[in-house]
Design an enzyme around this catalytic site. Sequence first.
Site, mmCIF file in Angstrom:
data_model
loop_
_atom_site.group_PDB
_atom_site.id
_atom_site.type_symbol
_atom_site.label_atom_id
_atom_site.label_comp_id
_atom_site.label_asym_id
_atom_site.label_seq_id
_atom_site.Cartn_x
_atom_site.Cartn_y
_atom_site.Cartn_z
ATOM 1 N N SER A 1 -3.185 -11.533 -6.119
ATOM 2 C CA SER A 1 -4.570 -11.274 -6.510
ATOM 3 C C SER A 1 -4.590 -10.537 -7.835
ATOM 4 C CB SER A 1 -5.274 -10.425 -5.445
ATOM 5 O OG SER A 1 -6.529 -9.969 -5.913
ATOM 6 N N TYR B 1 -5.763 -2.981 -0.395
ATOM 7 C CA TYR B 1 -5.530 -4.399 -0.709
ATOM 8 C C TYR B 1 -4.749 -4.534 -2.017
ATOM 9 C CZ TYR B 1 -6.664 -9.228 -2.020
ATOM 10 O OH TYR B 1 -6.599 -10.545 -2.419
ATOM 11 N N ALA B 2 -5.159 -3.788 -3.037
ATOM 12 C CA ALA B 2 -4.493 -3.864 -4.328
ATOM 13 C C ALA B 2 -3.035 -3.441 -4.221
ATOM 14 C CB ALA B 2 -5.227 -2.993 -5.345
ATOM 15 N N ALA B 3 -2.767 -2.398 -3.447
ATOM 16 C CA ALA B 3 -1.389 -1.946 -3.268
ATOM 17 C C ALA B 3 -0.540 -3.029 -2.613
ATOM 18 C CB ALA B 3 -1.364 -0.677 -2.424
ATOM 19 N N SER B 4 -1.120 -3.727 -1.637
ATOM 20 C CA SER B 4 -0.364 -4.783 -0.955
ATOM 21 C C SER B 4 -0.030 -5.927 -1.903
ATOM 22 C CB SER B 4 -1.155 -5.306 0.251
ATOM 23 O OG SER B 4 -2.249 -6.123 -0.136
ATOM 24 N N LYS B 5 -0.942 -6.248 -2.809
ATOM 25 C CA LYS B 5 -0.700 -7.349 -3.736
ATOM 26 C C LYS B 5 0.212 -6.942 -4.890
ATOM 27 C CE LYS B 5 -3.164 -10.378 -1.530
ATOM 28 N NZ LYS B 5 -2.526 -11.545 -0.872
#
Length: 236
Positions: free
Chosen positions: A120, A133-137
Amino acid sequence: MGSGKTVLLLGSRGGLGRAIGARLTADGWTVVGVDLPELDLSLREVVAPAVARLQQEHGGFDALVHAAGLYPAAPVANGDEELFDRVLTVNTRSAFAAGAQFVRGCVAAGRPGAMVFVSSGAAARARKGTAVYAASKAALDALVRAFALEHGRDGIRCNAVSPGFVDVGSAVNPVPRSYVEAVEEASVSGRLGRPEEIAAAVAWLLSEDASWVNGRSVPVDGGDGIGSVGGPSWLG
C-alpha cells in the site's frame, strides 16, 4: 502470459483478490485460490503447512500472490496492542510464512518462481488513523526486498504492488462513505482506483515482461503518492 503455469492466490475472495484471479485466469494462468474459511491467515501456525500441502497437491507453483489484508482505523495513541498483533499477523506474518514456504518448494524442485504481495502507499505516506496498517505494509515492503536479495540467484523474484485507494465495498474492511468521497476529492487523477487496474499490475509483475524487476514495490495509485491536489497552494 501465464499459459501452462499455476499461481497460488491468497485472499482470492476479496475485492482485489477476485480481480486478480480473473485477470490471471484470462492471461492463461491456472489459479488456485484460497481464502476464508478454508485458510485463516490470523492463525499463526497454519499458513506455511497449508502452502506446503497445496504445493504437494498441485505439483508446486510457479507464482504466489498474497492479496489478503486488514485495514482498520485507530488512533495511534490508543496503543491497542491486540489490534497491532492481529493486523501484523494477517498483513505481514502470513505473507512471510507463505513466501518462505513458496521459496523452499521452488528451491527444492530447482524451479524458478515469482511472488507479488499487495502492499500500500500507506507504507510510505502517513494518514490519520492508519498507523497500524501502515506499519504492516512498511514491514511487508521490507520482506519483499529480503526475498529478492536472498533468492534472486535461485531464479525467484519478489515484488509488491502499492495501490492507492480502491473502494471494493469490503464487508471485512468497511470504510465510511464520507472518507471515500474525501479521498476521491483529493486525488491527483480525480477518481479512485479500480480493482482491475491493480490486477493488471500484478499480472505484469508475474510476466516475463517484468523479468528484470525484482525487490520493488510498484505504485499503482493514479499519482496520489506524489501529493494531494487538496493541499495548500499560493497560486490562488
